[in-house]
Design an enzyme around this catalytic site. Structure first.
Site, PDB file in Angstrom:
ATOM      1  N   ARG A 304      60.832  -0.999  34.812  1.00  0.00           N
ATOM      2  CA  ARG A 304      61.926  -0.536  33.953  1.00  0.00           C
ATOM      3  C   ARG A 304      63.169  -0.169  34.781  1.00  0.00           C
ATOM      4  O   ARG A 304      64.292  -0.295  34.313  1.00  0.00           O
ATOM      5  CB  ARG A 304      61.498   0.600  33.020  1.00  0.00           C
ATOM      6  N   GLU A 705      64.119   8.431  24.497  1.00  0.00           N
ATOM      7  CA  GLU A 705      64.537   8.421  25.889  1.00  0.00           C
ATOM      8  C   GLU A 705      66.036   8.217  26.131  1.00  0.00           C
ATOM      9  O   GLU A 705      66.596   8.820  27.052  1.00  0.00           O
ATOM     10  CB  GLU A 705      63.746   7.348  26.665  1.00  0.00           C
TER      11      GLU A 705
HETATM   12 MO1  MOS Z   1      57.356   7.958  28.105  1.00  0.00          MO
HETATM   13  S1  MOS Z   1      58.336   8.302  29.915  1.00  0.00           S
HETATM   14  O1  MOS Z   1      57.519   6.246  28.029  1.00  0.00           O
HETATM   15  O2  MOS Z   1      55.780   8.577  28.222  1.00  0.00           O
END
Ligand code: MOS
Length: 780
Positions: A304, A705
């Site tokens: 990623r 996120e």
């Molecule tokens: Mo999350 S950092 O994809 O558990």
């Protein structure tokens, strides 16, 4: 709709692992972690601990009935150390006693003999010695080699970002209860019930169907419980297998901080080339990921970082190589953003460096290079971009030009306080980058009184996913959300779940709920048509009753359900959703890995006290691409939380290990996280509402996120404030930019090397301040 947990949360009635009523005979565990980071385990003297009254038994690797292995992606992580220790905190023994206190006291009485071996804590050193977790990966677009000659300007640099402690409010823990016929129910504070089930099954040597992993909710996860809940569950389950009694272990905060991995620190080398017009033509990047002592999720995190190494920008020629480096730190793991933030920071650092060298405003360069719809990411996916829309809306809504002027005026008028401002665009891909993980299931039951239960693989950890699942079902059934209950995630009710991670939980599980509800609705509509003697095409559900041709029929939800039941029509459904259209070929590092991208832009304003290095984050003003938010209140909560967590990572949270691999910042007295006083004075959030179709649930884009990366803006706003005070400041690109580092930066060079006393903005700085103070203590 309000978060359905808000009432029980505020009353203290929500059930976390430690709130589960204890079953008679429950015993308590505590693990002994290795005191050294690397060495040969010579001896473990358990006698003093064993003779402590109340100690039932102490387990080591010899007691493992299956495999002593909990590595998820790579089988390189023993549950218990066997022969070697690889990091401080690596479990050596597991004490089970009649109380928590006794177990912990016994742990302190175990004598350990370890012959020390050399310790590596630096990823560059590990890479140089060939200590890699997996082979390196390279993402490439265009041809950087031939692009350099077309560049009018080329800049190089190194950047470093540090780790981050998850600091979920609820620590790691598990509670294993033996059931009949060799079955076990394991309550686990995990984001990944199936990962726990798989690890426990392997360690115990029993089939997965013997294990019900149950999760009601977590007091936070942030990625820290995506993979690292497995070990504690395996310890408890193994002990409960041997003893035939329930065993519980909830880690103390100190143990949790010391024994678990964190966000990966990264070191990076970059080279960026621009044309005369400021367009970025080429970008080369080498990333050194500090993976810690075992793979854990590092290979996926690494991937990623590469996916997001160009953030929101289009760069025609890119070559990015990433090394996952094995060190002797606790295995680093998922943390909100999953390597994305680390990748993005470097391109922001590169652009900021280029702007500084060219004497330009960074935001001019940033804006010029934002990715447009139809342009290609280095991994082959074609952008459906909202980058410029978010940016321009932020510029106009928050009056960026007026802000710039305000800051310039302030900085001209103030000698010892400087303000800084930054733009932080974000582009984050939604989907697990491992395509096979993008699926979910939902089990929906409608009971004869019209009430509904839903179970999915979604783990509620404060992000509000349960509320969103209720919203989906309430919308599909058109009933009062109060009629719907979300049940604990359980591997016996929902199998083979992907972790609640990658921001994708609401999308994947929400779509599965939608599909299950749709099936039930279709059956109900047929029943309604038969009951009312009308054409099924004319029938619909609205506001808790059946409507025919746009008018209420008088047949209510509850009657309809009873009618379906008496007609022997199924009122239950188990649905499976798999994200369509996504693919990725790792042999070419090309594909279309993401269902969609989330975009956004944050403007960050800071004030720096140039005498002390202290600062405040005055305001962060965001335009966030939500698609069409299905719950703006919850989504704003996620954005605020993610942003503050990102600011913490970039400014004050400093994970420090000594050169022997021992954590120095092992308590909240030494590891500072943002509190309400250090949170931004103002957070403004505006949603960019788009009408375009997307693969999100109800077109409501994922929000977990992406907002964390707005926090990167705090670093660059502070850096610009430092430069406003001392234009010749030498500031290593190294996050977090703590007040100490800010102070060192402010006085990193003599302010007036040429004896000049009247630089604009510095006229009030005279006397000792004007001389070099680089060696001055950072304390007042
Ligand atoms: Mo999350 S950092 O994809 O558990």
């Amino acid at each position: 709709m309000k978060n359905i947990d808000s009432i029980t949360h505020t009353r203290g009635q929500s059930i976390y692992l430690d709130d589960i009523p204890l079953i008679q005979g429950t015993l308590f565990g505590a693990a002994l972690g290795s005191p050294l980071a690397h060495g040969i385990l010579k001896g473990l003297d358990l006698s003093a601990a064993e003779s402590l009254p109340g100690v039932v038994r102490i387990f080591t690797h010899k007691d493992v009935t299956g495999e002593n292995q909990i590595g998820g992606i790579v089988p390189d992580e023993p549950l218990f150390a066997d022969g070697h220790v690889h990091f401080c905190g690596m479990p050596l023994a597991f004490v089970v006693a009649h109380s928590d206190e006794i177990a912990r006291e016994a742990v302190r009485k175990i004598r350990v003999e370890i012959e020390p071996l050399p310790v590596i804590t630096d990823p560059r050193e590990a890479q140089a010695k060939g200590e890699l977790i997996v082979p390196p990966r390279t993402f490439q677009l265009g041809d950087t080699q031939s692009a350099w000659k077309d560049c009018a300007h080329i800049f190089e640099g190194r950047s470093d970002t540090n780790g981050q402690e998850h600091l979920y409010i609820e620590t790691q823990g598990a509670y294993s209860v033996p059931l009949e016929n060799g079955n076990f129910r394991v309550y686990s504070s995990t984001q990944a019930p199936t990962a726990v089930q798989r690890a426990v099954s392997k360690v115990m040597g029993i089939p997965m169907h013997c294990l019900d992993i149950e999760v009601t909710r977590l007091g936070g996860g942030f990625g820290g419980k995506e993979d690292q809940a497995n070990g504690w569950a395996a310890l408890c389950a193994l002990a409960s297998l041997h003893l035939g009694q329930p065993v519980k272990y909830a880690l103390s905060r100190a143990d949790d901080i010391a024994m678990t991995g964190k966000r990966h620190p990264y070191s990076a080398d970059f080279r960026i080339g621009l044309g005369k017009d400021g367009k970025i033509l080429a970008y080369e990047l080498t990333l050194f990921q500090n993976a810690g002592a075992a793979a854990d999720l590092s290979p996926a995190v690494l991937e990623r970082s590469l996916f997001h190494c160009t953030n929101s920008y289009f760069i025609p020629n890119v070559k990015a190589t990433a090394y996952s480096c094995r060190t002797h730190l606790p295995p680093n793991t998922a943390f909100r953003g999953f390597g994305g933030p680390q990748g993005m920071f470097v391109i922001e650092a590169a652009i900021s460096l280029a702007a500084e060298k060219l004497g330009m405003d960074t935001s001019v360069l940033q804006k010029k290079n934002l990715i447009r719809t139809g342009e290609e990411f280095p991994y082959g996916q074609i952008a459906q971009s909202e980058a410029l829309e978010c940016w321009e809306k932020a510029e106009s809504l928050y009056q960026a030009d007026a802000l710039r002027k305000e800051i310039a005026d302030f900085n001209a008028a103030n000698a010892l306080f400087k303000k800084g401002m930054s733009f932080q665009p974000v582009c984050f891909g939604i989907s697990f980058t491992k395509t096979f993980m993008n699926h979910a299931r939902a089990l929906v039951h409608v009971y004869t009184d019209g009430s509904v239960t839903i179970t999915t693989g979604a783990v509620e950890m404060g992000q509000g996913v349960s509320t969103k699942m209720v919203q989906v079902a309430a919308a599909m059934f058109s009933i009062d959300p109060a009629k719907i209950r979300i049940q604990a995630t359980s591997t016996w009710r929902i199998a083979n779940t992907s972790p609640s991670a990658a921001s994708a939980t609401a999308d994947l599980n929400g779509k599965a709920v939608l599909m299950a509800c749709t099936e039930i609705v279709n059956r109900l509509l047929a029943v309604a048509a038969a009951e009312l003697g009308v054409d099924a095409a004319l029938v619909g559900l609205k506001d808790g009753s059946v409507w025919v041709n746009g008018t209420p029929s008088g047949l209510g939800w509850k009657q309809l359900i009873l009618a379906a039941f008496t007609r022997r029509v199924s009122l239950s459904e188990h649905a499976h959703y798999a994200t369509p259209d996504i693919h990725f070929d790792p042999s070419k590092e090309k594909g279309h890995p993401f269902a969609y991208h989330v975009y956004g832009t944050a403007i960050t304003l800071v004030t720096l006290d140039c005498l002390r290095g202290r600062y405040t984050i005055d305001a962060v003003r965001v335009v966030h691409d939500s698609g069409a938010s299905m719950n703006p209140l919850i989504d704003k909560g996620q954005i605020e939380g993610g942003l503050v967590q990102g600011i913490g990572w970039m400014t004050m949270e400093e994970v420090l290990y000594d050169d022997k691999g021992k954590l120095l910042t092992n308590a909240l007295s030494t590891y500072k996280v943002p509190d309400i006083y250090s949170a931004p004075g103002e957070i403004a959030i505006d949603f960019l509402h788009t009408e375009k179709d997307n693969l999100a649930i109800f077109r409501s884009k994922a929000v977990g996120e992406p907002p964390l990366m707005y926090g990167i803006g705090a670093y660059f706003a502070l850096a610009s404030a430092i430069k406003a005070f001392n234009p010749s400041a030498v500031l290593p690109i190294s996050a977090p930019l703590t007040p100490e580092k800010a102070l060192m930066g402010l006085y990193s060079q003599p302010l007036y090397p040429d004896g000049q006393q009247d630089r604009p903005g510095h006229s009030a700085v005279t006397g000792p301040m004007a001389s070099s103070t680089a060696t001055r203590s950072p304390h007042e």
